[in-house]
Motif scaffolding. Structure first.
Motif, PDB file in Angstrom:
ATOM      1  N   UNK A  37      70.826  19.963  44.296  1.00  0.00           N
ATOM      2  CA  UNK A  37      71.225  20.996  43.920  1.00  0.00           C
ATOM      3  C   UNK A  37      70.253  21.939  43.164  1.00  0.00           C
ATOM      4  N   UNK A  38      70.317  23.297  43.608  1.00  0.00           N
ATOM      5  CA  UNK A  38      69.298  24.246  42.884  1.00  0.00           C
ATOM      6  C   UNK A  38      69.583  24.576  41.746  1.00  0.00           C
ATOM      7  N   UNK A  39      68.810  25.238  41.103  1.00  0.00           N
ATOM      8  CA  UNK A  39      68.933  25.679  39.643  1.00  0.00           C
ATOM      9  C   UNK A  39      70.188  26.252  39.278  1.00  0.00           C
ATOM     10  N   UNK A  40      70.216  27.497  40.258  1.00  0.00           N
ATOM     11  CA  UNK A  40      71.486  28.264  40.369  1.00  0.00           C
ATOM     12  C   UNK A  40      72.626  27.641  40.314  1.00  0.00           C
ATOM     13  N   UNK A  41      72.820  26.494  41.299  1.00  0.00           N
ATOM     14  CA  UNK A  41      74.144  25.886  41.237  1.00  0.00           C
ATOM     15  C   UNK A  41      74.401  25.063  40.015  1.00  0.00           C
ATOM     16  N   UNK A  42      73.384  24.335  39.557  1.00  0.00           N
ATOM     17  CA  UNK A  42      73.709  23.338  38.501  1.00  0.00           C
ATOM     18  C   UNK A  42      73.961  24.340  37.254  1.00  0.00           C
ATOM     19  N   UNK A  43      73.406  25.580  37.069  1.00  0.00           N
ATOM     20  CA  UNK A  43      73.723  26.561  36.179  1.00  0.00           C
ATOM     21  C   UNK A  43      75.256  27.204  36.056  1.00  0.00           C
ATOM     22  N   UNK A  44      75.567  27.503  37.611  1.00  0.00           N
ATOM     23  CA  UNK A  44      76.963  27.903  37.841  1.00  0.00           C
ATOM     24  C   UNK A  44      77.972  26.581  37.493  1.00  0.00           C
ATOM     25  N   UNK A  45      77.467  25.615  37.783  1.00  0.00           N
ATOM     26  CA  UNK A  45      78.614  24.324  37.262  1.00  0.00           C
ATOM     27  C   UNK A  45      78.656  24.436  35.896  1.00  0.00           C
ATOM     28  N   UNK A  46      77.574  24.530  35.131  1.00  0.00           N
ATOM     29  CA  UNK A  46      77.852  24.416  33.772  1.00  0.00           C
ATOM     30  C   UNK A  46      78.573  25.688  33.111  1.00  0.00           C
ATOM     31  N   UNK A  47      78.188  26.927  33.842  1.00  0.00           N
ATOM     32  CA  UNK A  47      78.919  28.144  33.198  1.00  0.00           C
ATOM     33  C   UNK A  47      80.279  27.936  33.748  1.00  0.00           C
ATOM     34  N   UNK A  48      80.823  27.306  34.834  1.00  0.00           N
ATOM     35  CA  UNK A  48      82.181  27.030  35.156  1.00  0.00           C
ATOM     36  C   UNK A  48      82.858  26.316  34.309  1.00  0.00           C
ATOM     37  N   UNK A  49      82.257  25.062  33.809  1.00  0.00           N
ATOM     38  CA  UNK A  49      83.114  24.402  33.000  1.00  0.00           C
ATOM     39  C   UNK A  49      83.133  25.175  31.462  1.00  0.00           C
ATOM     40  N   UNK A  50      82.511  25.747  31.232  1.00  0.00           N
ATOM     41  CA  UNK A  50      82.829  26.611  29.844  1.00  0.00           C
ATOM     42  C   UNK A  50      83.830  27.616  30.193  1.00  0.00           C
ATOM     43  N   UNK A  51      83.700  28.252  31.365  1.00  0.00           N
ATOM     44  CA  UNK A  51      84.757  29.289  31.848  1.00  0.00           C
ATOM     45  C   UNK A  51      86.331  28.709  31.649  1.00  0.00           C
ATOM     46  N   UNK A  73      79.208  36.606  23.602  1.00  0.00           N
ATOM     47  CA  UNK A  73      78.979  36.284  22.234  1.00  0.00           C
ATOM     48  C   UNK A  73      78.531  34.896  22.009  1.00  0.00           C
ATOM     49  N   UNK A  74      78.517  33.965  22.751  1.00  0.00           N
ATOM     50  CA  UNK A  74      78.145  32.779  22.500  1.00  0.00           C
ATOM     51  C   UNK A  74      76.559  32.549  23.048  1.00  0.00           C
ATOM     52  N   UNK A  75      76.071  33.632  23.594  1.00  0.00           N
ATOM     53  CA  UNK A  75      74.655  33.745  24.007  1.00  0.00           C
ATOM     54  C   UNK A  75      74.351  33.600  25.493  1.00  0.00           C
ATOM     55  N   UNK A  76      75.168  33.638  26.330  1.00  0.00           N
ATOM     56  CA  UNK A  76      75.139  33.655  27.592  1.00  0.00           C
ATOM     57  C   UNK A  76      74.469  35.155  28.112  1.00  0.00           C
ATOM     58  N   UNK A  77      73.925  35.186  29.062  1.00  0.00           N
ATOM     59  CA  UNK A  77      73.308  36.373  29.631  1.00  0.00           C
ATOM     60  C   UNK A  77      74.069  36.533  31.204  1.00  0.00           C
ATOM     61  N   UNK A  78      75.065  35.853  31.558  1.00  0.00           N
ATOM     62  CA  UNK A  78      75.541  36.048  32.890  1.00  0.00           C
ATOM     63  C   UNK A  78      76.152  37.559  33.083  1.00  0.00           C
ATOM     64  N   UNK A  79      76.620  38.061  34.305  1.00  0.00           N
ATOM     65  CA  UNK A  79      77.150  39.231  34.555  1.00  0.00           C
ATOM     66  C   UNK A  79      78.696  39.140  34.637  1.00  0.00           C
ATOM     67  N   UNK A  80      79.490  40.416  34.487  1.00  0.00           N
ATOM     68  CA  UNK A  80      80.657  40.197  34.767  1.00  0.00           C
ATOM     69  C   UNK A  80      81.139  39.789  36.038  1.00  0.00           C
ATOM     70  N   UNK A  81      80.243  40.144  37.026  1.00  0.00           N
ATOM     71  CA  UNK A  81      80.580  39.771  38.421  1.00  0.00           C
ATOM     72  C   UNK A  81      80.680  38.482  38.733  1.00  0.00           C
ATOM     73  N   UNK A  82      79.606  37.938  38.094  1.00  0.00           N
ATOM     74  CA  UNK A  82      79.158  36.309  38.273  1.00  0.00           C
ATOM     75  C   UNK A  82      80.351  35.639  37.505  1.00  0.00           C
ATOM     76  N   UNK A  83      80.909  35.904  36.549  1.00  0.00           N
ATOM     77  CA  UNK A  83      82.166  35.392  35.805  1.00  0.00           C
ATOM     78  C   UNK A  83      83.486  35.570  36.387  1.00  0.00           C
ATOM     79  N   UNK A  84      83.593  36.680  37.392  1.00  0.00           N
ATOM     80  CA  UNK A  84      84.637  36.887  37.987  1.00  0.00           C
ATOM     81  C   UNK A  84      84.754  35.911  39.484  1.00  0.00           C
TER      82      UNK A  84
END
Length: 289
Positions: A37-51, A73-84
């Motif tokens: 898995x790419x770094x982006x995919x790994x980061x998405x999995x981590x971010x999705x778990x927190x979401x 507020x927790x220090x993440x630098x993701x965009x609104x579209x990515x979270x959506x």
């Protein structure tokens, strides 16, 4: 995207048939499956778990914009579209807004009172602009009325009161609570609609005696008090309307919990983030000077 489509449907259709239809080679598909898995995919999995965790903590009421605020507020630098997008992929969504048309008839504004706010819901300092209104919460076959006072600088609820009777005393108690949390007696604009509780002589006299400038909405303009009405709508959508109350004490406890444990801390964090952003923007100019 084609390989991902094949992966999702490989239990239902032949891999070679899908590869032929999509114009890709089977060897390319199997090679794609073996890739780490790419770094982006790994980061998405981590971010999705927190979401998912933040969504569960809110009892499933928060949508992507407010989840994004918590992540920032927790220090993440993701965009609104990515979270959506991650919420949509994981089947997560907030509680939608229900549109309702206003049914209240406008009252008569007292002489000498005008709309000082003029739909300017921004404040440069705390305790300079407040808005207030009343809403009803059904308790069995009865109603419990809530009056809240919001500081437009922070969006926090600085005063509130609840009663089974919708009268001027309900309003005065909420405003009095807001006055108690002030550090000084500097003038404050207090905006409301034209309800009889706000147009009463006792209310007007109380405001004049506490250095509060009365401001009232125009006739039939609910948007003039949109900030506090938006808070009531959000509170009911996220917390109140999802339950059926039979005891008044349960409503009081739930309203207190929502204001002091959910809404005000969230607004406080948002204010802290805004201040940090302002500091970060002024640092480069200060260094260059």
């Amino acid at each position: 995207m084609k390989y991902q489509m094949i992966e999702r449907c490989r239990e239902a259709y032949s891999v070679r048939m899908m590869c032929r239809r999509l114009g890709v080679s089977p060897s390319g598909y199997y090679s794609w499956r073996k890739r780490p898995p790419s770094r982006r995919k790994i980061d998405n999995l981590r971010l999705a778990e927190r979401i998912r965790a933040l969504h569960a903590e809110s009892d499933g009421v928060l949508g992507s914009p407010r989840i994004w605020e918590d992540l920032r507020y927790e220090g993440e630098s993701c965009s609104k579209n990515r979270v959506a997008r991650l919420m949509r992929v994981n089947g997560l969504k907030g509680v939608p807004v229900k549109r309702r048309s206003p049914k209240r008839k406008p009252g008569t504004r007292p002489n000498g009172i005008r709309n000082h706010l003029a739909r300017d819901f921004k404040a440069d300092a705390p305790n300079t602009k407040w808005v207030t209104d009343i809403t009803g919460i059904r308790v069995g076959q009865k109603w419990l009325y809530l009056c809240a006072v919001m500081d437009l600088y922070s969006g926090m609820i600085v005063g509130c009161s609840m009663s089974t009777t919708q009268n001027k005393h309900l309003v005065l108690q909420a405003v009095l609570m807001a006055l108690w949390q002030r550090d000084d007696r500097s003038p404050v604009i207090l905006h409301s609609d034209r309800g009889c509780q706000f147009t009463s002589h006792e209310y007007q006299h109380f405001l004049a005696g506490h250095n509060l400038t009365c401001s009232m909405s125009a006739v039939g303009s609910c948007a003039d008090n949109a900030a506090i009405e938006g808070f009531f709508g959000m509170m009911k959508r996220e917390w109140i309307n999802r339950k059926r109350y039979t005891l008044i004490n349960d409503v009081r406890a739930d309203v207190f919990h929502y204001i002091e444990r959910l809404h005000n801390p969230r607004r406080r964090r948002r204010l802290e983030m805004q201040k940090l952003e302002e500091i970060s923007l002024t640092k480069p100019s200060a260094l260059s000077g």
